[in-house]
Each structure stands twice: as structure tokens, then as C-alpha cells.
Design an enzyme around this catalytic site. Structure first.
Site, PDB file in Angstrom:
ATOM      1  N   LYS A  59       0.847  -1.200   0.000  1.00 10.23           N
ATOM      2  CA  LYS A  59       0.000   0.000   0.000  1.00 10.23           C
ATOM      3  C   LYS A  59       0.884   1.252   0.000  1.00 10.23           C
ATOM      4  CE  LYS A  59      -0.396  -0.411   5.042  1.00 10.23           C
ATOM      5  NZ  LYS A  59      -1.245  -0.926   6.136  1.00 10.23           N
ATOM      6  N   TYR A 280      16.266  29.916   7.949  1.00 12.38           N
ATOM      7  CA  TYR A 280      15.073  30.616   8.449  1.00 12.38           C
ATOM      8  C   TYR A 280      15.090  30.708   9.960  1.00 12.38           C
ATOM      9  CZ  TYR A 280      12.701  30.353   3.916  1.00 12.38           C
ATOM     10  OH  TYR A 280      12.340  30.495   2.614  1.00 12.38           O
TER      11      TYR A 280
HETATM   12  C1  LIG Z   1      -0.530  -1.875   6.843  1.00 11.87           C
HETATM   13  C2  LIG Z   1      -1.118  -3.166   7.203  1.00 11.87           C
HETATM   14  C3  LIG Z   1      -0.327  -4.326   7.226  1.00 11.87           C
HETATM   15  C4  LIG Z   1       1.177  -4.279   7.124  1.00 11.87           C
HETATM   16  O1  LIG Z   1       1.642  -3.770   8.350  1.00 11.87           O
HETATM   17  P1  LIG Z   1       3.218  -3.621   8.647  1.00 11.87           P
HETATM   18  O2  LIG Z   1       3.267  -3.225  10.075  1.00 11.87           O
HETATM   19  O3  LIG Z   1       3.717  -2.553   7.737  1.00 11.87           O
HETATM   20  O4  LIG Z   1       3.834  -4.929   8.371  1.00 11.87           O
HETATM   21  C5  LIG Z   1      -0.958  -5.538   7.419  1.00 11.87           C
HETATM   22  N1  LIG Z   1      -2.301  -5.604   7.613  1.00 11.87           N
HETATM   23  C6  LIG Z   1      -3.086  -4.508   7.633  1.00 11.87           C
HETATM   24  C7  LIG Z   1      -4.523  -4.643   7.878  1.00 11.87           C
HETATM   25  C8  LIG Z   1      -2.518  -3.253   7.440  1.00 11.87           C
HETATM   26  O5  LIG Z   1      -3.288  -2.166   7.490  1.00 11.87           O
END
Ligand SMILES: *Cc1c(COP(=O)(O)O)cnc(C)c1O
Length: 397
Positions: A59, A280
């Protein structure tokens, strides 16, 4: 790190229209992504969860590193289950993967989008009775069964069916007509803290919820959950962050291979004297002769403004010398104190390392008051992205 011609292909697979050396020369920052390390991390996690299928969570564009390139490589390594969060991420990812790979969409269908899931060969994670109804109605209108994953809420109160929803599904099986559940999943809130009582509490809750729909394969663990032991592995594990080198066991040494190297390029260097300030807000004032290098990476590139106070860079020729970040991080640049280099200067264009072997992703994130996840997904769009692949494993297609 040696490169092969496959990196060009990987850059294109990642959707980067701008690949090749001329773009590298023009970019103010260079992001090197080691796909061999991603592959090694996937195998390491699969080994830790032996007996369970190892999926890959890609994702947010593969946590900022390029979902297409990462997924295409992991597919060649044998991964067949990929997770994204949003429908449009799934649509984009589908074009990089073979048909026998599942692309699961964690957020499930928003109202009116079920048909698009089906049209693009995406598997929705159904999180509510409303989402189940959308999928069931689509299956009814198409006159054939579809497939899906069901998510239950085991204690995070974020996504998933409640215990009452599960009772309802158990009592009225027709609610699932045509929806084809293949997997029952849930997600842990505190897996990065192994001693947290929430882990066992959620596992017990998950066990209870599973009894309402027995015989479905199950999945509970993401990256950190894999390290909680076999009781948390079930039939599938879903690592994301650990694939990209984030430490899934904070507080213990990182078992993962580093994936990312971030370099910024020097634009100019100058000497300033006692009383002169930098950046800045004039937040840094020199106490004596100080050499300052301006580097073409700023907060718009995801080098967080909050990380400035503790940040440092290293130069390849003197890697043991820390070059502290001084003054506020600007949108497009940051300043380094290069006085430690003595008489050696950094000509324009010289790359300095901001994240990599000399400063881990997790340490850089901690210095900015955040976690590796956020640092990765904040990486900007202006970098030249360079994908390393030493081993060409051939294409499975
Ligand atoms: C993002 C997510 C994962 C992966 O999690 P990590 O901690 O990055 O391994 C797995 N399952 C769900 C439902 C998630 O939202």
C-alpha cells in the site's frame, strides 16, 4: 552495490518515466532502492512464519518505494498475495502482476465501487455488513460467486466486523451468498511491543470470532506480529514495513536488510564567521569559523523539518565524520556543517548520505520524532529513483 541492466526495467516498472543517468545528474536527491534486499527480507519473513503463506503489503506505493517494482520482484520470488489499501492502488498494481496473484484491497469497497473491484480482478477485504451487502448484490447481479476476505475487529476499533456482526452472519448465512470468503483476517494494535497484554487479548478475541465462521483460513500478523511466535502466524502473514527494512522488533537489533539509501547533492559551500546565522529564523549561529554546505533536499522531499535538530550526513570519502544538519530545514534544501572535513571541500553535485549504511531509517525517523513507516511514506517525488537488482531471477510470465 553493483547494478545490472534490469534496474532500468525496474524503474520503468515502478512507473518512473524519468530514469537513466541524465535525470540522475539533474536531481537534487538520489533514492537508491535495493530490490535484492526486499527479496531477502521477504524470504526471511517467510522463513520466520514457516507453514504460513507470506503475503506482501505494498500500500501507499510500496511504502513510498514503488509498489510496481517491489511487487513485480516479489512475484518472481514466489509471492502470490499482495495487499494495498485503496481501490485505485489495486487497479494500478494489477497491471504489474500475473493473473494468479491476488490483489487484496484492505479498505474494502466504498459505496458504488464493488463493480470496479470485480472489473479489475481485485479482492476486497470486507469490513462491515454494508460492504458485504455491496459484494453480495454484485454477485447476485452477475449471477456467479465472487471471492473476498472478511476482516474482523479483534480490538483495534478501526476496520472490521464486530462480534455482533459475526453473530448475525453465523445466524443468517444468506447474508454471505455469493461473496465467497477465502480468508478471515484481523490486525494487531501493539505487535511491536511483545510484552503488551493487548497481543494475547486480541489473539483470544480473534479465536472467538473465528468460531462463528469456522474452516476459513486465517491471518492476524503483520511485520511485527510475525515475531510474536507461531501462535500468531495462522495461515497467512501480511508484512509491509519489514520488507522495506523497518525494524519489526524495536528495542532489539533489526533483523531486516536495509533497503533504502537517500543521498542529497551539494549545491554550494561557504565559510561563515562567528555571529553569522544559518537558515530561516536564524536558529543556528556560528561560534567561530564554520563551513556550511547547502544540500538540495528539504522538507518537500520528506526530510522532515522536525528531524533537523538531530540530523547529520556523511560523505563517502570520510564516512566516519558526522556532518551535522544546522539551522531549520527549508522546503528545498538543508544546511550541513562541513567544518569537520578540514581542508577538504565538497564540490557542487557531490552526494552526501542522509539515510543509509551510516544512518539507519529507524534512527533518522526517531530523530524526527516519528517512525520509519512515516518517513518512508513521506519520501517526496523529486528524487531520482534508482533500483538495484544484482540477481536477475528471470521473469515468471
Ligand atoms: C498496513 C497493514 C499491514 C502491514 O503492516 P506492517 O506493520 O507494515 O507490516 C498488514 N495488515 C493490515 C490490515 C494493514 O493495514
Amino acid at each position: 552495490m553493483k547494478e545490472t541492466p534490469t534496474r532500468q526495467a525496474a524503474a520503468e516498472a515502478a512507473g518512473s518515466a524519468e530514469a537513466g543517468p541524465s535525470h540522475a545528474n539533474r536531481a537534487g536527491g538520489l533514492l537508491t532502492i535495493d530490490l535484492d534486499a526486499v527479496a531477502a527480507n521477504w524470504h526471511l519473513l517467510a522463513g520466520r512464519a514457516a507453514g504460513a503463506e507470506c503475503a506482501a503489503v505494498v500500500k501507499a506505493d510500496g511504502y513510498g518505494l514503488g509498489a510496481g517494482a517491489v511487487a513485480a520482484r516479489l512475484q518472481r520470488e514466489g509471492c502470490r498475495q499482495f495487499f494495498v489499501a485503496h481501490l485505485h492502488e489495486g487497479v494500478a498494481l494489477r497491471t504489474h502482476l500475473l493473473r494468479d496473484c491476488a490483489v487484496q484491497v484492505l479498505n474494502g469497497p466504498l459505496p458504488g465501487t464493488a463493480a470496479a473491484f470485480e472489473a479489475h480482478g481485485l479482492t476486497p477485504v470486507l469490513n462491515s455488513l454494508e460492504q458485504i451487502a455491496e459484494w453480495r448484490e454484485l454477485a447476485g447481479s452477475l449471477g456467479r460467486p465472487l471471492c473476498c476476505t472478511l476482516q474482523v475487529d479483534s480490538g483495534m476499533s478501526r476496520f472490521g466486523l464486530s462480534a455482533a456482526d459475526m453473530d448475525r452472519l453465523a445466524a443468517e448465512p444468506a447474508l454471505l451468498d455469493g461473496t465467497g470468503p477465502m480468508l478471515l483476517m484481523s490486525h494487531l494494535a501493539c505487535a511491536d511491543t511483545p510484552e503488551h497484554p493487548m497481543n494475547e487479548r486480541q489473539r483470544q478475541a480473534f479465536e472467538q470470532l473465528r468460531r462463528r465462521l469456522p474452516h476459513l483460513p486465517a491471518s492476524l500478523a503483520a511485520s511485527s506480529g510475525i515475531f510474536l511466535g507461531p501462535a500468531f502466524h495462522y495461515d497467512m502473514v501480511r508484512p509491509g514495513a519489514a520488507l522495506y527494512g523497518v525494524n519489526p522488533t524495536p528495542g532489539a537489533p533489526n533483523p531486516m536488510h536495509p533497503v533504502l539509501r537517500l543521498e542529497g547533492r551539494v549545491v554550494q559551500e561557504r565559510w561563515i564567521g562567528a555571529g553569522d546565522s544559518v537558515g530561516y529564523g536564524a536558529r543556528f549561529t556560528a561560534s567561530g569559523p564554520t563551513r556550511v554546505a547547502t544540500v538540495a533536499v528539504g522538507y518537500a522531499d520528506g526530510y522532515l523539518r522536525a528531524g533537523g535538530e538531530h540530523g547529520f550526513a556523511t560523505w563517502a570519502d570520510e564516512p566516519s565524520l558526522r556532518l551535522p544538519v544546522i539551522g531549520r530545514i527549508s522546503m528545498d534544501s538543508l544546511a550541513l556543517d562541513t567544518t569537520p572535513l578540514g581542508t577538504r571541500t565538497l564540490p557542487p553535485g557531490t552526494p552526501v548520505e542522509l539515510i543509509g549504511p551510516h544512518r539507519s531509517l529507524d534512527a533518522a525517523a526517531a530523530d524526527a520524532g516519528t517512525i520509519g513507516y512515516e518517513l518512508l511514506t513521506d519520501l517526496g517525488r523529486r528524487y531520482h529513483r534508482h533500483y538495484l537488482e544484482r540477481h536477475d531471477h528471470g521473469d515468471a510470465s
